[in-house]
Design a protein around this motif. Structure first.
Motif, PDB file in Angstrom:
ATOM      1  N   THR A  19       0.841  -1.192   0.000  1.00 28.96           N
ATOM      2  CA  THR A  19       0.000   0.000   0.000  1.00 28.96           C
ATOM      3  C   THR A  19       0.879   1.246   0.000  1.00 28.96           C
ATOM      4  O   THR A  19       2.045   1.194   0.362  1.00 28.96           O
ATOM      5  CB  THR A  19      -0.924   0.052   1.230  1.00 28.96           C
ATOM      6  OG1 THR A  19      -0.118   0.052   2.408  1.00 28.96           O
ATOM      7  CG2 THR A  19      -1.876  -1.122   1.252  1.00 28.96           C
TER       8      THR A  19
ATOM      9  N   ARG B 176       0.476   5.347   1.238  1.00 26.53           N
ATOM     10  CA  ARG B 176      -0.349   6.346   1.917  1.00 26.53           C
ATOM     11  C   ARG B 176      -0.414   7.596   1.041  1.00 26.53           C
ATOM     12  O   ARG B 176       0.610   8.103   0.588  1.00 26.53           O
ATOM     13  CB  ARG B 176       0.234   6.695   3.269  1.00 26.53           C
ATOM     14  CG  ARG B 176      -0.586   7.754   4.014  1.00 26.53           C
ATOM     15  CD  ARG B 176       0.048   8.085   5.344  1.00 26.53           C
ATOM     16  NE  ARG B 176      -0.042   6.968   6.263  1.00 26.53           N
ATOM     17  CZ  ARG B 176      -1.037   6.786   7.140  1.00 26.53           C
ATOM     18  NH1 ARG B 176      -2.025   7.657   7.186  1.00 26.53           N
ATOM     19  NH2 ARG B 176      -1.045   5.762   7.959  1.00 26.53           N
TER      20      ARG B 176
ATOM     21  N   SER C 173     -10.428   3.958   4.483  1.00 25.25           N
ATOM     22  CA  SER C 173      -9.416   3.590   3.478  1.00 25.25           C
ATOM     23  C   SER C 173      -9.853   2.360   2.688  1.00 25.25           C
ATOM     24  O   SER C 173      -9.740   2.325   1.463  1.00 25.25           O
ATOM     25  CB  SER C 173      -8.069   3.326   4.141  1.00 25.25           C
ATOM     26  OG  SER C 173      -7.524   4.511   4.644  1.00 25.25           O
TER      27      SER C 173
ATOM     28  N   ALA D 131     -10.725   2.270  -1.223  1.00 27.38           N
ATOM     29  CA  ALA D 131      -9.962   1.354  -2.077  1.00 27.38           C
ATOM     30  C   ALA D 131     -10.901   0.477  -2.908  1.00 27.38           C
ATOM     31  O   ALA D 131     -10.668   0.260  -4.104  1.00 27.38           O
ATOM     32  CB  ALA D 131      -9.028   0.489  -1.241  1.00 27.38           C
TER      33      ALA D 131
END
Length: 82
Positions: free
Chosen positions: A4, A6, A27, A31
């Motif tokens: 991942t 950020r 998140s 996603a």
């Protein structure tokens, strides 16, 4: 687990408030939404490429596709939103 990165995303306050009502994992929710949009765009590009190579879809082909997706032979596009 997948790698991942950020990032910072700016959303309207109202959207953030609604997101927090539905999920504790903003998140993950975002996603999934991005993945769904990417699939949608890739599918659209594939369908456009197919039509460029083979001509526009016929009404019969569209009716068959709707039946496969919605489980009905209704070609009027009147499937109700879930």
């Amino acid at each position: 687990m997948a790698d991942t990165t950020r990032i910072t995303v700016t959303l309207p306050n109202e959207q953030v408030a609604e997101l927090r009502k539905i999920t504790d994992n903003v998140s993950g929710y975002v996603a999934e939404a991005v993945a769904r949009q990417l699939r949608h765009q890739l599918l659209g590009a594939d369908l456009l490429r197919h039509q460029e190579e083979h001509g526009e879809f016929t009404e019969e082909e569209l009716a068959q596709a709707r039946a496969s997706i919605f489980g009905t032979a209704d070609s009027g596009g009147s499937a109700s939103a879930a």
